[in-house]
Design an enzyme around this catalytic site. Structure first.
Site, PDB file in Angstrom:
ATOM      1  N   LYS A  18      56.483  36.163  25.022  1.00  0.00           N
ATOM      2  CA  LYS A  18      57.088  37.336  25.038  1.00  0.00           C
ATOM      3  C   LYS A  18      56.359  38.408  24.227  1.00  0.00           C
ATOM      4  O   LYS A  18      56.104  39.563  24.754  1.00  0.00           O
ATOM      5  CB  LYS A  18      58.605  37.248  24.638  1.00  0.00           C
ATOM      6  CG  LYS A  18      59.462  38.423  24.409  1.00  0.00           C
ATOM      7  CD  LYS A  18      60.647  38.547  23.977  1.00  0.00           C
ATOM      8  CE  LYS A  18      60.481  38.265  22.291  1.00  0.00           C
ATOM      9  NZ  LYS A  18      61.591  38.346  21.559  1.00  0.00           N
ATOM     10  N   SER A  19      55.965  38.085  22.987  1.00  0.00           N
ATOM     11  CA  SER A  19      55.505  39.206  22.239  1.00  0.00           C
ATOM     12  C   SER A  19      54.063  39.663  22.798  1.00  0.00           C
ATOM     13  O   SER A  19      53.777  40.886  22.751  1.00  0.00           O
ATOM     14  CB  SER A  19      55.115  38.461  20.973  1.00  0.00           C
ATOM     15  OG  SER A  19      56.224  38.135  20.175  1.00  0.00           O
TER      16      SER A  19
ATOM     17  N   GLY B  15      65.086  44.886  21.230  1.00  0.00           N
ATOM     18  CA  GLY B  15      64.303  45.816  19.858  1.00  0.00           C
ATOM     19  C   GLY B  15      62.932  46.161  20.154  1.00  0.00           C
ATOM     20  O   GLY B  15      62.468  47.210  19.936  1.00  0.00           O
TER      21      GLY B  15
ATOM     22  N   SER C 217      60.288  45.902   9.770  1.00  0.00           N
ATOM     23  CA  SER C 217      59.900  45.213  10.918  1.00  0.00           C
ATOM     24  C   SER C 217      58.386  45.712  11.088  1.00  0.00           C
ATOM     25  O   SER C 217      58.125  46.669  11.375  1.00  0.00           O
ATOM     26  CB  SER C 217      60.702  45.489  11.984  1.00  0.00           C
ATOM     27  OG  SER C 217      60.266  44.757  13.140  1.00  0.00           O
ATOM     28  N   SER C 218      57.493  44.328  11.287  1.00  0.00           N
ATOM     29  CA  SER C 218      56.182  44.941  12.122  1.00  0.00           C
ATOM     30  C   SER C 218      56.102  45.410  13.338  1.00  0.00           C
ATOM     31  O   SER C 218      55.171  45.859  13.729  1.00  0.00           O
ATOM     32  CB  SER C 218      55.415  43.430  11.935  1.00  0.00           C
ATOM     33  OG  SER C 218      56.126  42.643  12.931  1.00  0.00           O
TER      34      SER C 218
ATOM     35  N   ASP D 222      59.586  32.983  12.472  1.00  0.00           N
ATOM     36  CA  ASP D 222      60.182  32.447  13.954  1.00  0.00           C
ATOM     37  C   ASP D 222      60.363  30.821  14.103  1.00  0.00           C
ATOM     38  O   ASP D 222      61.182  30.297  14.881  1.00  0.00           O
ATOM     39  CB  ASP D 222      59.614  33.031  15.113  1.00  0.00           C
ATOM     40  CG  ASP D 222      59.901  34.568  15.147  1.00  0.00           C
ATOM     41  OD1 ASP D 222      60.857  35.090  14.639  1.00  0.00           O
ATOM     42  OD2 ASP D 222      59.388  35.103  16.040  1.00  0.00           O
TER      43      ASP D 222
END
Length: 333
Positions: free
Chosen positions: A28-29, A101, A175-176, A319
């Site tokens: 996903k990233s 997000g 958050s990165s 994660d």
């Protein structure tokens, strides 16, 4: 009131040692990062191995509303992107990040880079998530951020003049995704961007992933060893073909089950050159007693099901922390 019907998902205990090769879905990233780069690149790009999930569908919806041309084949896991977000008719769009997000934090800089005037919103759950550091960074770069609800949250009206600054300071402990969002759209900004971090950077692997995807599309990125200073040149992305790696976070579940129960598992697509930090989870299992081998194109784990405890800082691969917690009861210490 009768409860909603739920399809049962039987889970049967493993009887024999694991012996399997599993092809995992895409990351996903990486999918959302590649979509942003391809959207900015003027021309046709082909993304393969794409993951279709709530977050990536939200990104695809926002890109379409920004005027990006998309041809989507979900069965083949392919997206063709006709890039160049500076498209007539996209000005004034209302962008719905849904519950994603990542999408909200990547799309806001996209709108700023292309000098669009947009409204960015999302589901109630996303409206509750803090966005103030990103709004502050975009304001520092020259955007006008008009909050339409609770301060430092969605929804927000974004207006960006063509004349923008390039220097911005970002807290390293947030958050990165904030930093990644700024970097991904930096090549499309008139003067590029120069980022200075305040304090040490958390989630370093995700920022390294961002820069890797950007460079695959031709971006010029320079950074200090600790990522405290990052410079991105104002150079257009280059369209092309990009393959999305399998998801390393999802890989952790299958690696963990095999390590705890015993057997062999091979995961193609996650080799030693993976750009995902979560591949380090396999190395933790090796420290616990499993045998792990990486080659250029895959990772294979073998285990007799006998593990021992370790002490580890999960900050860079957070994660997978819950996955390791599930393995821990099977260790002998």
């Amino acid at each position: 009131m009768n409860p909603l019907p739920i399809d049962p998902l039987p889970i049967e205990p493993l009887v024999d040692p694991v012996d399997a090769e599993i092809v995992l879905p895409g990351s996903k990233s990486i999918t959302n990062r590649a979509l942003v780069c391809a959207a900015h690149a003027p021309g046709e790009s082909l993304l393969t191995g794409v993951l279709f999930s709530d977050d990536t569908e939200a990104m695809l919806g926002c890109l379409a509303d920004l005027g990006v041309g998309l041809r989507i084949d979900r069965e083949a896991r392919v997206v063709e992107v006709a890039g160049g977000v500076d498209v007539a008719g996209a000005d004034g769009a209302v962008l719905d990040a849904r519950m994603s997000g990542t999408t909200a934090r990547f799309v806001a800089p996209m709108a700023a880079a292309s000098a669009k005037t947009v409204v960015l919103d999302g589901a109630p759950q996303l409206r509750a998530r803090p966005m103030g550091d990103l709004w502050a960074a975009l304001s520092e770069l020259g955007s006008v951020m008009e909050e339409l609800g609770e301060p430092a949250h969605l929804p927000v009206h974004i207006e960006t003049p063509r004349r923008q600054t390039k220097a911005v300071t970002v807290p390293g402990n947030v958050s990165s995704q904030f930093l990644s969002g700024l970097l991904l759209s930096a090549p499309a900004m008139p003067r590029g961007i120069e980022v200075t971090l305040e304090g040490p950077l958390v989630s370093v692997p995700y920022v390294a992933m961002t820069i890797s995807v950007m460079r695959a599309f031709g971006a010029e990125v320079e950074h200090s060893d600790d990522y405290h200073d990052i410079r991105v040149a104002p150079r257009s992305y280059e369209p092309g073909e990009y393959h999305v790696e399998p998801d390393a976070s999802a890989a952790s579940y299958f690696l963990a089950a095999t390590a705890a129960h015993g057997g062999r598992i091979r995961l193609p697509g996650l080799g030693r050159n993976s750009i995902q930090g979560d591949t380090a989870f396999a190395e933790l299992l090796e420290r616990m007693g499993a045998n792990v081998e990486f080659d250029d194109f895959s990772v294979e784990l073998r285990s007799r099901g006998r593990l021992h405890g370790i002490s580890v800082n999960m900050e860079d691969i957070s994660d997978t922390a819950q996955t390791l917690a599930a393995v821990a009861p099977f260790a002998d210490g």
